[in-house]
Design a protein around this motif. Structure first.
Motif, mmCIF file in Angstrom:
data_model
loop_
_atom_site.group_PDB
_atom_site.id
_atom_site.type_symbol
_atom_site.label_atom_id
_atom_site.label_comp_id
_atom_site.label_asym_id
_atom_site.label_seq_id
_atom_site.Cartn_x
_atom_site.Cartn_y
_atom_site.Cartn_z
ATOM 1 N N ASN A 1 90.185 -31.346 -6.960
ATOM 2 C CA ASN A 1 91.381 -30.657 -6.472
ATOM 3 C C ASN A 1 92.546 -31.610 -6.217
ATOM 4 N N ARG B 1 90.672 -24.875 -10.769
ATOM 5 C CA ARG B 1 90.593 -24.573 -9.340
ATOM 6 C C ARG B 1 89.674 -23.378 -9.090
ATOM 7 N N ASN B 2 89.696 -22.425 -10.009
ATOM 8 C CA ASN B 2 88.839 -21.261 -9.855
ATOM 9 C C ASN B 2 87.365 -21.658 -9.921
ATOM 10 N N GLN C 1 82.212 -21.271 -2.860
ATOM 11 C CA GLN C 1 81.813 -19.956 -2.370
ATOM 12 C C GLN C 1 80.316 -19.755 -2.509
ATOM 13 N N ARG D 1 86.440 -23.323 -6.694
ATOM 14 C CA ARG D 1 86.379 -22.305 -5.635
ATOM 15 C C ARG D 1 85.067 -21.537 -5.697
#
Length: 386
Positions: free
Chosen positions: A169, A215-216, A223, A219
């Motif tokens: 990131n 970034r997805n 998660q 993420r």
């Protein structure tokens, strides 16, 4: 064995063409924790089995029409878990031997001692119970083995996820900032007519999309770690959620991609629709995940339907698509982490796993039905009250 309420009752189908003989055996077997139903022919026995299951079949070999050996073959083909005890005459034990070769549990010669028959019935039932227990234990061991593999992979993922997020990131932020700075420069009046300006803008747009995708991925990794490490009994902050507004918001966030693929999205609301006590943003994420998956699975001209309905105590959210569907062999694994049917680089296999964890934490359930080339239906049920 029969159901939980009659766990010690053995269900027996008695097959013999002599009514008086059946009646005598029926009376003598009843009252010994054995429930008896009767059939006079082989075909009648098969008809009886199709409507009412039993544990053990006791059957005479010599019957008109379809004899005991022929009926045995049909029973073993259709109901391999059933045990069959054959009854033969003293003069012809060869029929019983032939039956053993074809899968009969045992054979007894007439006239029969009732205690011996009861003992054989119980032994046959014990064999069925043992086989069932062994099958359940084997399935349990396989599930535990799969869960251990998943747990090991998730543990490794948990160890590296934070580092990955930090290491990826940070440079992504620099790339995005630099791309934004370049876009600002290209927007200055003095650069309005520079050669190949459109190509520069196209390249910067591709950089922005690549940053968003990277970034997805990070993420989803974070998660997944959060989902598998969070106690599902941990209190969550519930608020009153208007499902209709939430559904419209999820559609607005994916409809551009759907329009590009010429896919129609419909919102189907079955009134009256209850207000649900839940966490709105995780639930919105689940809807976006399901809608996005549906878009990826559906070809041009297809349709996706988001249906909302409910009762006094449960709300149901259904996402239906007319896409490629999911094969029967893949359905049991669809909510496993890392499992994906998409091509390399097109999916992480974490979206449905994360969605499953969110719905579990909200006290609901998520399930899927699908047929290849006909489409898939994902169904979420949620409690209405907090």
């Amino acid at each position: 064995m029969s159901g939980d309420g009659d766990r010690n009752i053995i269900r027996v189908l008695l097959v013999d063409d002599e009514e008086d003989y059946r009646s005598v055996l029926h009376k003598r077997l009843s009252g010994r924790s054995i429930s008896v139903v009767e059939a006079a022919t082989g075909q009648a026995a098969l008809d009886q089995l199709s409507v009412a299951p039993v544990d053990v079949v006791v059957m005479d070999v010599k019957m008109p029409g379809m004899d005991g050996v022929q009926t045995l073959k049909c029973i073993k083909d259709r109901y391999p878990e059933l045990e069959v005890i054959l009854l033969t005459g003293h003069a012809n034990p060869q029929d019983g031997v032939e039956g053993i070769k074809m899968g009969a549990f045992d054979y007894l010669s007439k006239p029969i001692e009732i205690e011996q028959l009861v003992r054989k019935i119980r032994q046959a039932d014990e064999k069925i119970v043992r086989a069932r227990v062994e099958k359940e234990e084997a399935a349990f061991r396989e599930r535990i083995k799969q869960q251990m593999v998943i747990a090991e992979r998730l543990a490794a993922l948990g160890t590296m996820a934070t580092g990955v997020a930090h290491e990826i990131n940070n440079p992504l932020a620099i790339i995005q900032e630099s791309a934004g700075w370049l876009q600002q420069i290209l927007g200055k009046p003095e650069l309005r007519d520079i050669p190949r300006k459109a190509d520069f803008e196209k390249a910067l747009n591709r950089i922005g999309k690549a940053v968003h995708r990277a970034r997805n991925i990070t993420r989803q990794l974070l998660q997944a770690v959060h989902t598998q490490s969070t106690d599902l009994t941990e209190p969550v902050e519930m608020v009153a959620v208007d499902l209709q507004s939430l559904a419209r918001e999820s559609i607005s966030l994916v409809e551009q991609e759907a329009q590009q693929k010429q896919i129609a999205i419909r919102l189907d609301i079955v009134e009256p629709l209850p207000v649900v006590w839940s966490e709105p943003y995780p639930l919105l994420q689940v809807l976006i995940n399901l809608m996005t998956n549906a878009i990826h699975a559906t070809g041009a001209g297809g349709t996706i339907t988001l249906r909302l309905e409910g009762t006094d105590d449960r709300a149901r959210i259904t996402v239906l698509d007319t896409g490629c569907g999911i094969s029967e062999e893949h359905l049991p694994r669809i909510f496993e982490p890392f499992f994906t049917t998409k091509g390399v680089g097109q999916g992480t296999g974490m979206g449905l796993y994360v969605s499953w964890g969110i719905i579990q934490k909200l006290g609901g359930t998520i399930s899927v039905n699908s047929q290849v080339n006909q489409g898939s239906t994902f169904t979420i049920t949620l409690p209405v009250k907090e």
